[in-house]
Design an enzyme around this catalytic site. Sequence first.
Site, PDB file in Angstrom:
ATOM      1  N   TRP A 195       0.835  -1.216   0.000  1.00 18.95           N
ATOM      2  CA  TRP A 195       0.000   0.000   0.000  1.00 18.95           C
ATOM      3  C   TRP A 195       0.860   1.252   0.000  1.00 18.95           C
ATOM      4  O   TRP A 195       0.505   2.261  -0.604  1.00 18.95           O
ATOM      5  CB  TRP A 195      -0.966  -0.020   1.184  1.00 18.95           C
ATOM      6  CG  TRP A 195      -1.851  -1.228   1.198  1.00 18.95           C
ATOM      7  CD1 TRP A 195      -1.947  -2.166   2.177  1.00 18.95           C
ATOM      8  CD2 TRP A 195      -2.760  -1.655   0.155  1.00 18.95           C
ATOM      9  NE1 TRP A 195      -2.854  -3.142   1.818  1.00 18.95           N
ATOM     10  CE2 TRP A 195      -3.354  -2.858   0.590  1.00 18.95           C
ATOM     11  CE3 TRP A 195      -3.099  -1.149  -1.100  1.00 18.95           C
ATOM     12  CZ2 TRP A 195      -4.299  -3.547  -0.185  1.00 18.95           C
ATOM     13  CZ3 TRP A 195      -4.029  -1.835  -1.874  1.00 18.95           C
ATOM     14  CH2 TRP A 195      -4.613  -3.014  -1.422  1.00 18.95           C
ATOM     15  N   ASP A 196       1.995   1.195   0.692  1.00 17.74           N
ATOM     16  CA  ASP A 196       2.929   2.324   0.639  1.00 17.74           C
ATOM     17  C   ASP A 196       3.413   2.567  -0.787  1.00 17.74           C
ATOM     18  O   ASP A 196       3.416   3.705  -1.267  1.00 17.74           O
ATOM     19  CB  ASP A 196       4.157   2.016   1.512  1.00 17.74           C
ATOM     20  CG  ASP A 196       3.943   2.318   2.975  1.00 17.74           C
ATOM     21  OD1 ASP A 196       3.074   3.140   3.316  1.00 17.74           O
ATOM     22  OD2 ASP A 196       4.683   1.743   3.798  1.00 17.74           O
ATOM     23  N   LEU A 197       3.878   1.499  -1.418  1.00 18.46           N
ATOM     24  CA  LEU A 197       4.408   1.647  -2.775  1.00 18.46           C
ATOM     25  C   LEU A 197       3.331   2.159  -3.724  1.00 18.46           C
ATOM     26  O   LEU A 197       3.574   3.024  -4.569  1.00 18.46           O
ATOM     27  CB  LEU A 197       4.963   0.318  -3.282  1.00 18.46           C
ATOM     28  CG  LEU A 197       6.229  -0.190  -2.589  1.00 18.46           C
ATOM     29  CD1 LEU A 197       6.534  -1.616  -3.035  1.00 18.46           C
ATOM     30  CD2 LEU A 197       7.427   0.717  -2.889  1.00 18.46           C
TER      31      LEU A 197
END
Lengths: 405, 405
Positions: free
Chosen positions: B163-165
Amino acid sequence: MYQVLNGMRVIECASFIAAPSCSLHLSQMGAQVIRIDPIGGGPDAGRWPLAPSGSSLYWEGLNKGKQSVAIDFASPEGRELVAQLVCAPGENGGLFVTNFPADGFLSHQRLAQRRLDLITTRVMGWADGTPAVDYTVNAAVGVPYMTGPEDDPAPVNHVLPAWDLLAGAYSAFALLAAERYRRQTGKGQEVRVPLSDMAIASLGHLGQIAEVQGGDRPKMGNTLFGAFGRDFTTADGQRLMVVAISPRQWSGLVKVLGLEDAVARVEAATGVSFDKDEGLRFTHRDALTPLVEAAIATRQRNELGAAFDASGVCWGPYRTLREGMAEEPRLVSGNGLFSAVTHPSGLTYPTPGAAGTLMQSERINATRAPVLGEHTDQILAEVLGLSTGQIGKLHDAGRVAGPKE
Amino acid sequence: MYQVLNGMRVIECASFIAAPSCSLHLSQMGAQVIRIDPIGGGPDAGRWPLAPSGSSLYWEGLNKGKQSVAIDFASPEGRELVAQLVCAPGENGGLFVTNFPADGFLSHQRLAQRRLDLITTRVMGWADGTPAVDYTVNAAVGVPYMTGPEDDPAPVNHVLPAWDLLAGAYSAFALLAAERYRRQTGKGQEVRVPLSDMAIASLGHLGQIAEVQGGDRPKMGNTLFGAFGRDFTTADGQRLMVVAISPRQWSGLVKVLGLEDAVARVEAATGVSFDKDEGLRFTHRDALTPLVEAAIATRQRNELGAAFDASGVCWGPYRTLREGMAEEPRLVSGNGLFSAVTHPSGLTYPTPGAAGTLMQSERINATRAPVLGEHTDQILAEVLGLSTGQIGKLHDAGRVAGPKE
C-alpha cells in the site's frame, strides 16, 4: 471522479489489472477513456469474482466510467479502425494504453507512422516480451520466500496483485510525465512498464538489493522487519497489529502496557536503549515480544484500543474485509469515495471513485461500467466522423459490434 | 533517470516509503527534488535494512538522486525557511510532497496563503488524520485473512509494503494531474492520498467490495483465485508457479504435460469444458490440480520450462531474491535499469533508475543518495537567494545544518 483531466482522450486496448487500472486512474481524474475490446470481450471478460448473473465484478471494477467499443481485432479492417482510433487527431488525444505485444499490430513504431507524437504506455510481463503475470514475477523476485510463518519453509504467495496495481498507478504517472513533455516539445514516445522491472526496481528502492549482498532476508511471520511490530491477541481474543517505529509510538506502547520497569530491565541486561533506535527493538525482539504479548493478553480490546489511541500508539485490528466494511465506517459506509452504483451485472454496490481526494475540487460520484460495445457507434461517429451508413456497413460485415440485445 | 520532467522543482518534507517514493518517481523522470529533513534526520533516518557502516540502505534507496537540506523544524525561523522553500516562486515550482499532519505548520491552507497556486500532495494514514501504516491498513481491509496456508486460520501479513508503494506511485500520478490542471487554470490544490483509501479503493477496483456481499473470500494457500494456478514441484525438487488464465495458457499446459485424456475424463465426468472458461478450472481445481501435480513431479525443471516456453504456458520458478539476482540476468545484472552506484553508506551496489523505460529517450544512470544536509547551502542560495553571510548566520544559530564533517 474529478474533472482535472477533462478533455484528455485515452484509448485502451488492454486486459486484466495493470493497464486497465492505469486508464481507470486517468478516467477518475476526468479523462475520457475509450476501451476497445474484441467482439465478445477480451481475455478478462469473465475473470472472477463473478456476480450471481455470471458477469465479471472484476471487469466492472476495473472498467467503470470508461466507454466501450467492440471491434473485430482479427480482420485487417478491424485493425485499421483500432489504429485510427488510437491515432485520431487532437492535442489531447494520441494517448494509448495497452498490454498487447510490443511487436504486434499495435506496435508503437507502426502506430507512430500515423501520428508522430503518439504516446504509448505499454504494460508488459518481462521487458523482453516474455509473458509473466503478477504471481510469476513475485515468485521471481523472492517475496514469497520472505512471507508467512517462519516454521514453514514453503513460499507464500501474496493474494493481492500488488505488482499489477503498482504498475497501473506508475503507468498513469509515466503517461502524464510523457504527455507533459509532449506539450513542451511536441515529441511522443513509448513508455514501457514491465511488471518484472516494476518489482525489482521497487525492491531496489526499498534497499533490498543492497541488503541481499549480506544474504536473503528470512521469513519472520507477522513480525515487522527492522522495528517493533507484530500481531498480538487481547484477553477477549481480538487480534491486533501493533507497530512502534517512531520514539513516540514506542514510548506510548510501553506506557499503556505498564512495561516501563520490565523494559528497563531488558535495557539494563543488554546495555542498550530502545527509546530512539527502532532497530534495536527488532534485534532484541525475542526479549521484548513476550512482555508485550503477556501485557496485551490481559487487556480487553476496546479499552486497550482507546488507551493506545490516547498515547499515539500505531495499531489496528485484524478484520476480514466483510468485518471491516461492517465495523469500520471510514472504509466504505462513511467514506466519501464510495457511492452506490448499479452496474451491468445487475448488482448495486458501493463503488469507489479516485483514491486521492482533491480538497479544492468537487468529487463526482463514480459511474457504472459500460456494457461491452455500448459506445461503439457513438465513438465511431464522434472520433472518426463515420456516418450512420458507414457504421451500419461495419456492423453488417461483422467488423464492429454494439451491446448484445 | 530521464529528463522529461526537467525544470520541475518539488519540495519534499516526508519520511518512510509512500511520500518519498512519490518524489523519487518524479526525480527519476527529471524533476529536481529537494528533500528537507530536520537536523539529524527524520524518523526514517535509521530505518532497516542497514549497511555494515550503520547507515540506512532504505533511506539511500528511497532518496537517491534527491538534494538534501537540513533545517531545524522546531524553531519558528526554521519553519519559516521550510515554508519559503515550499512556496518559492516559479511556474515549475510550488509542488510539495509531504506526509506531515494536515493541520500542522505544513497545512496546505497555511502554505497557500504564501503561494495561491501551491499543489500539496499529502500521503496520510486514515483520511481523518488518525495514524496508520501499511501493516495496520492491510489488517483493516482483510488481506491477511485471505493470505497463506488454508489449514492455518491465523492472518498472514504481507512483507511487501504494497500500500505504501502504491500510494507513492499514485501520488506521483495525482501530482502531475493537478499540475496539468494548474497550467490550464492557474489553480493549485491539495491532493490527499490516505493509505486506507488507497487500499479500500483498490479492493473495490478489483471487484472485491462487490464480491464480499456474498461472503469473505477464504484463504486458499498459493492457489490463484478464479482460474488455474498454483505452485508445483518438479522431479528435481524445483518449485514453480504455473498460471493458466487464457485458453492458450491452458491448452499449452495440458499439451506439455500430456494430460489431454485425463482432462477429457474430468470434463466428461463433470459435464463442463475447461477450454475457454478459466473459472471452471478454478471450480474444479480439486480434480485438476492432482493431475498437474503428478505430471510435473515426473519432469525435470529445465526440460519442462523449455517445453512450457515453447507452448505459451505462463510459469516461473520460485527463487529467493539472492537466487533471482544470481540466476536471472533480466532482473539486475543484465537489466539496463540498474547501474553500479557508490552511496553514502560506502557500499557500491546495483541501483535502479525509473521502473518505466522511455523507448525514445536516453536513460541516464541513477545517481547516489545525498548525505543529510549536503545541499543546504546551495539550495538556500539558489532558491531563496540568501547570501553567504545570511547562510552563515543560520548555521551559527543552529537553524540549518550541512553534512556532518
